[in-house]
Design a protein around this motif. Structure first.
Motif, PDB file in Angstrom:
ATOM      1  N   GLY A  93       0.829  -1.214   0.000  1.00 56.41           N
ATOM      2  CA  GLY A  93       0.000   0.000   0.000  1.00 56.41           C
ATOM      3  C   GLY A  93       0.856   1.254   0.000  1.00 56.41           C
ATOM      4  N   HIS A  94       0.381   2.259  -0.693  1.00 60.64           N
ATOM      5  CA  HIS A  94       1.104   3.538  -0.719  1.00 60.64           C
ATOM      6  C   HIS A  94       0.142   4.699  -0.489  1.00 60.64           C
ATOM      7  N   CYS A 157       5.449   7.949   2.602  1.00 63.20           N
ATOM      8  CA  CYS A 157       4.393   6.951   2.549  1.00 63.20           C
ATOM      9  C   CYS A 157       4.378   6.383   3.962  1.00 63.20           C
ATOM     10  N   PHE A 159       2.765   3.728   5.088  1.00 61.17           N
ATOM     11  CA  PHE A 159       2.564   2.275   5.194  1.00 61.17           C
ATOM     12  C   PHE A 159       3.754   1.713   5.985  1.00 61.17           C
ATOM     13  N   HIS A 162       7.685   1.657   5.083  1.00 57.84           N
ATOM     14  CA  HIS A 162       7.946   2.290   3.781  1.00 57.84           C
ATOM     15  C   HIS A 162       8.674   3.630   3.849  1.00 57.84           C
ATOM     16  N   MET A 166      10.479   5.562   1.052  1.00 54.64           N
ATOM     17  CA  MET A 166       9.501   6.409   0.366  1.00 54.64           C
ATOM     18  C   MET A 166       9.329   7.737   1.099  1.00 54.64           C
TER      19      MET A 166
HETATM   20 ZN    ZN Z   1       4.211   2.738   0.476  1.00 52.02          ZN
END
Ligand code: ZN
Length: 173
Positions: A93-94, A157, A159, A162, A166
């Motif tokens: 998921g992002h 991000c 998640f 991440h 990210m």
């Molecule tokens: Zn992500």
């Protein structure tokens, strides 16, 4: 007879006036001057407040395609996040979460892990300027927000696991 002639002349006069008027309007000088003069103030003011659209792609390799995004203070920002991968959001998921200045990334990411019910956005969102929803492969999300005061902001991000890979800078000029 006379009446007919008069009305015919009237018609011709009227017609020629119309012709004159339309000729005047067709003059290139007037055509270009008039709309420009009226449009100029509107154009310059809309230039200052014109929105900006920022597109960010995220993939199955846990990466954003940009490390820096930019906007002007007070500008309306349309942020589009596209997940160009194929993995589901439960596994890859992002989202894009833009954080206020001074927010500790590690602490925020830790709090985010505990906020699974709200798709990893901690309930106390004073730290968050704006965020997209969490998306999986092939999905996209779009949000609109007003750019904050000039400065550098982090986006991540949120998640679990991440943010180390990210993250990027949101630069407001
Ligand atoms: Zn992500």
């Amino acid at each position: 007879m006379k009446k007919v002639r008069i009305s015919a002349m009237m018609f011709m006069l009227t017609a020629s006036m119309f012709t004159l008027t339309s000729c005047g309007g067709d003059k290139p000088a007037e055509e270009t001057t008039t709309p420009t003069e009226t449009a100029a103030p509107a154009e310059s003011s809309s230039e200052e407040t014109a929105g900006v659209t920022i597109e960010i792609e995220a993939n199955d390799q846990m990466k954003f395609n940009v490390s820096e995004i930019k906007a002007k203070a007070g500008q309306e920002v349309t942020l589009v996040l596209k997940h160009v991968g194929t993995m589901p959001k439960t596994a890859m998921g992002h989202n894009v979460v833009i954080l206020n200045q001074g927010v500790d990334l590690a602490a925020f990411a830790k709090a985010a892990i505990a906020a699974k019910d709200t798709e990893y956005i901690p309930a106390d969102s004073k730290d968050v300027i704006a965020h997209t929803k969490l998306i999986g492969g092939g999905e996209s999300d779009q949000i609109t927000f007003t750019a904050p005061a000039a400065g550098e902001y982090d986006f991540i991000c949120s998640f679990p696991g991440h943010y180390a890979m990210m993250k990027g800078k949101f630069i407001v000029e």
